[in-house]
Design a protein around this motif. Structure first.
Motif, PDB file in Angstrom:
ATOM      1  N   ALA A  42       0.822  -1.211   0.000  1.00  8.12           N
ATOM      2  CA  ALA A  42       0.000   0.000   0.000  1.00  8.12           C
ATOM      3  C   ALA A  42       0.856   1.260   0.000  1.00  8.12           C
ATOM      4  O   ALA A  42       0.327   2.366  -0.104  1.00  8.12           O
ATOM      5  CB  ALA A  42      -0.922   0.008   1.218  1.00  8.12           C
ATOM      6  N   GLY A  43       2.193   1.113   0.131  1.00 12.25           N
ATOM      7  CA  GLY A  43       3.084   2.264   0.087  1.00 12.25           C
ATOM      8  C   GLY A  43       4.213   2.143   1.097  1.00 12.25           C
ATOM      9  O   GLY A  43       4.067   1.499   2.141  1.00 12.25           O
ATOM     10  N   GLY A  49       5.283   2.907   8.805  1.00  8.22           N
ATOM     11  CA  GLY A  49       4.402   3.174   9.941  1.00  8.22           C
ATOM     12  C   GLY A  49       4.070   1.912  10.716  1.00  8.22           C
ATOM     13  O   GLY A  49       4.097   1.893  11.953  1.00  8.22           O
ATOM     14  N   VAL A  50       3.775   0.841   9.986  1.00 12.49           N
ATOM     15  CA  VAL A  50       3.504  -0.444  10.641  1.00 12.49           C
ATOM     16  C   VAL A  50       4.769  -0.948  11.334  1.00 12.49           C
ATOM     17  O   VAL A  50       4.710  -1.539  12.416  1.00 12.49           O
ATOM     18  CB  VAL A  50       2.991  -1.477   9.620  1.00 12.49           C
ATOM     19  CG1 VAL A  50       2.905  -2.870  10.242  1.00 12.49           C
ATOM     20  CG2 VAL A  50       1.624  -1.055   9.090  1.00 12.49           C
ATOM     21  N   GLY A 192      -5.007   1.620   4.646  1.00  4.67           N
ATOM     22  CA  GLY A 192      -3.568   1.388   4.619  1.00  4.67           C
ATOM     23  C   GLY A 192      -3.117   0.578   5.821  1.00  4.67           C
ATOM     24  O   GLY A 192      -3.770  -0.372   6.251  1.00  4.67           O
ATOM     25  N   GLY A 193      -1.963   0.963   6.400  1.00  2.00           N
ATOM     26  CA  GLY A 193      -1.415   0.250   7.544  1.00  2.00           C
ATOM     27  C   GLY A 193      -2.335   0.236   8.745  1.00  2.00           C
ATOM     28  O   GLY A 193      -2.325  -0.721   9.538  1.00  2.00           O
ATOM     29  N   ILE A 194      -3.148   1.263   8.909  1.00  2.13           N
ATOM     30  CA  ILE A 194      -4.105   1.312  10.017  1.00  2.13           C
ATOM     31  C   ILE A 194      -5.102   0.163   9.900  1.00  2.13           C
ATOM     32  O   ILE A 194      -5.501  -0.445  10.890  1.00  2.13           O
ATOM     33  CB  ILE A 194      -4.838   2.667  10.031  1.00  2.13           C
ATOM     34  CG1 ILE A 194      -3.833   3.804  10.213  1.00  2.13           C
ATOM     35  CG2 ILE A 194      -5.894   2.708  11.125  1.00  2.13           C
ATOM     36  CD1 ILE A 194      -4.417   5.185   9.990  1.00  2.13           C
ATOM     37  N   GLY A 195      -5.483  -0.165   8.679  1.00  2.00           N
ATOM     38  CA  GLY A 195      -6.409  -1.271   8.450  1.00  2.00           C
ATOM     39  C   GLY A 195      -5.836  -2.604   8.889  1.00  2.00           C
ATOM     40  O   GLY A 195      -6.584  -3.505   9.294  1.00  2.00           O
ATOM     41  N   ALA A 196      -4.498  -2.735   8.830  1.00  5.89           N
ATOM     42  CA  ALA A 196      -3.860  -3.974   9.290  1.00  5.89           C
ATOM     43  C   ALA A 196      -4.072  -4.156  10.788  1.00  5.89           C
ATOM     44  O   ALA A 196      -4.303  -5.276  11.269  1.00  5.89           O
ATOM     45  CB  ALA A 196      -2.372  -3.954   8.967  1.00  5.89           C
ATOM     46  N   GLY A 197      -4.009  -3.057  11.537  1.00  6.99           N
ATOM     47  CA  GLY A 197      -4.262  -3.134  12.980  1.00  6.99           C
ATOM     48  C   GLY A 197      -5.693  -3.518  13.280  1.00  6.99           C
ATOM     49  O   GLY A 197      -5.960  -4.340  14.174  1.00  6.99           O
ATOM     50  N   TYR A 347       8.006  -7.887  -0.085  1.00  6.50           N
ATOM     51  CA  TYR A 347       7.592  -6.727   0.700  1.00  6.50           C
ATOM     52  C   TYR A 347       7.428  -5.459  -0.132  1.00  6.50           C
ATOM     53  O   TYR A 347       6.613  -4.596   0.200  1.00  6.50           O
ATOM     54  CB  TYR A 347       8.619  -6.462   1.805  1.00  6.50           C
ATOM     55  CG  TYR A 347       8.676  -7.549   2.853  1.00  6.50           C
ATOM     56  CD1 TYR A 347       7.919  -7.470   4.012  1.00  6.50           C
ATOM     57  CD2 TYR A 347       9.480  -8.670   2.679  1.00  6.50           C
ATOM     58  CE1 TYR A 347       7.963  -8.473   4.965  1.00  6.50           C
ATOM     59  CE2 TYR A 347       9.531  -9.675   3.619  1.00  6.50           C
ATOM     60  CZ  TYR A 347       8.769  -9.570   4.760  1.00  6.50           C
ATOM     61  OH  TYR A 347       8.807 -10.573   5.702  1.00  6.50           O
ATOM     62  N   THR A 348       8.197  -5.324  -1.174  1.00 14.10           N
ATOM     63  CA  THR A 348       8.158  -4.087  -1.938  1.00 14.10           C
ATOM     64  C   THR A 348       8.787  -4.291  -3.314  1.00 14.10           C
ATOM     65  O   THR A 348       9.588  -5.214  -3.510  1.00 14.10           O
ATOM     66  CB  THR A 348       8.913  -2.963  -1.197  1.00 14.10           C
ATOM     67  OG1 THR A 348       8.846  -1.756  -1.959  1.00 14.10           O
ATOM     68  CG2 THR A 348      10.367  -3.343  -0.976  1.00 14.10           C
TER      69      THR A 348
END
Length: 449
Positions: A42-43, A49-50, A192-197, A347-348
């Protein structure tokens, strides 16, 4: 659990206990693995951030989980000593303790999260993702701790396949939730990374619910009537678990927090370096689930044999586990060396991040050798309920040897950010060596009884 006489019987029982634990641990870490991989897609800012959020959360979770894992050797020794009547109240009090700890962690996190992130030199987007990733994850903290406590109870009875069954249900759900919340599917916004949490928190609730249902309805767990005859919290029961669990938790915390500290120290480098470090450490940690699973299986079988006062058999199991760890170390080293770029591209697709990740993976080849020996040693010592000396050794090897030497390498040599990984290698190696000599002394003591 049952008594064994021959090496063949021990190998069979150990495999029956180990394989489900291994599948469970790999699946549990796969949740973090997919959080990281899918966030990276996602970037780069989402991945970084994660990475920061995980670096703050993982040491706390693993440390507290060490406290909850104390139930495993306690119950295993009760089974070995034929004291099954004491198990139900011990587990009930452990559940109350796990909930109390979860509430305390949530409250402390509420007040400290912003001050910690503000003090870190992070890009604004990275700080935003890290903060709300942790807040979303916190929604599932109570069921997470409850599940891990119940899992320790199940595993201590030798029923490791049950927790494996739960996690094999939870893993695909976690991947689905990641897909929905990270990328914004089915009409939901892309988080994004927040959705993973958020995905992880929802998975924790489902896992905990399944575990509770099994303990209530399925034998042999149902015969203990864990969720009946509740009593007030008992400080004596809590103290018994904390007396063993706190040193276990801090020992695990000192080991995992050194990785977190390194990640936080890397915040002075650019986002690509942070992302590459996180990608490499994420995959190396995924492989670490193998020796960790051996350690957890050793805690159960050694605890059972010590409870039965069969100290020679406990020794045999210990060396069986260490041998497996060494074999696994060579296998994992081969995987890391051969497929370094393939792993990085999971990962990227950023060429700079891929290049840096392969360089970090080279150092991971060496520190996973120390891990593959040190983890089984810790598991065996927990089976003996020997935790205080292990705590001291962990503090010295990781924080007095490992981190300072890594800082020196990073700041006063040409290693740069890779210097911190050199420090990790020194710290883990020192820990493995000291734990081995402690185990030798402990075994000699018990064999004289």
């Amino acid at each position: 659990m049952y008594e064994t006489k021959t090496i063949k019987e021990k190998l069979k029982l150990f495999a029956v206990i180990l394989i489900p634990i291994l599948i469970t641990q790999l699946s549990m870490y796969a949740m973090n693995f997919f959080d990281t991989v899918m966030s990276g897609n996602a970037g780069t800012e989402q991945l970084a951030g994660v990475a920061i959020g995980s670096s703050l959360w993982v040491p706390i979770f693993t440390g507290i989980n060490g406290v909850l894992l104390a139930l495993s050797p306690i119950v295993a020794q009760m089974v070995g000593a034929k004291k099954e009547k004491e198990i139900p109240e011990t587990v009930r009090q452990g559940l109350l303790l796990s909930i109390a700890i979860a509430v305390v962690v949530a409250i402390v996190g509420f007040f400290l999260l912003d001050p910690i992130l503000i003090r870190m030199d992070l890009e604004q987007e990275v700080r935003h993702v890290a903060k709300y990733y942790l807040i979303a994850l916190g929604v599932g903290i109570v069921p997470l701790f409850v599940f891990n406590l119940l899992r320790s109870f199940m595993d201590a009875l030798g029923q490791t396949r049950i927790s494996m069954f739960i996690i094999l249900i939870a893993l695909p759900l976690n991947i689905l939730f990641n897909y929905i919340f990270i990328f914004g599917k089915f009409g939901l916004p892309a988080l994004g990374g927040i959705g993973a949490g958020l995905a992880s928190a929802l998975t924790y609730w489902i896992s905990s619910g399944i575990a509770i249902w099994i303990v209530v309805k399925i034998r042999p767990f149902s015969i203990y009537s864990i969720f009946k005859d509740w009593k007030r919290p008992s400080l004596s029961y809590w103290w018994e678990q904390l007396r063993i669990g706190v040193p276990m938790g801090f020992a695990i915390f000192f080991e995992t927090s050194i990785f977190a500290a390194v990640t936080l120290m890397m915040s002075v480098y650019d986002t690509n370096t942070i992302a590459a470090h996180q990608a490499a450490i994420n995959f190396a940690s995924f492989l670490y689930m193998i020796p960790l699973s051996i350690a957890m299986a050793l805690t159960i079988v050694v605890g059972f044999e010590v409870g039965s006062k069969r100290y020679r058999h406990a020794q045999i199991y210990t060396y069986m586990g260490i041998t497996m760890g060494v074999v696994i170390a060579f296998l994992c080293g081969f995987i890391l060396y051969t497929f370094d770029e393939t792993v990085a591209r999971l990962y990227t697709n950023n060429p700079e991040v891929v290049k840096l990740t392969t360089q970090f993976i080279f150092y991971a080849i060496f520190f996973q050798f120390a891990d593959a020996i040190g983890a089984p040693l810790q598991g065996a010592l927990r089976g003996y309920k020997d935790v205080n000396i292990t705590l001291i050794m962990a503090l010295v090897s990781y924080w007095i040897i490992g981190l300072p030497s890594g800082w020196i390498f990073a700041n006063y040599t040409d290693f740069g950010p890779f210097g911190y990984w050199m420090g990790i290698i020194f710290g883990l190696s020192a820990g493995a060596i000291t734990l081995f000599f402690r185990l030798l002394a402990l075994q000699k003591y018990y064999l004289r009884l």
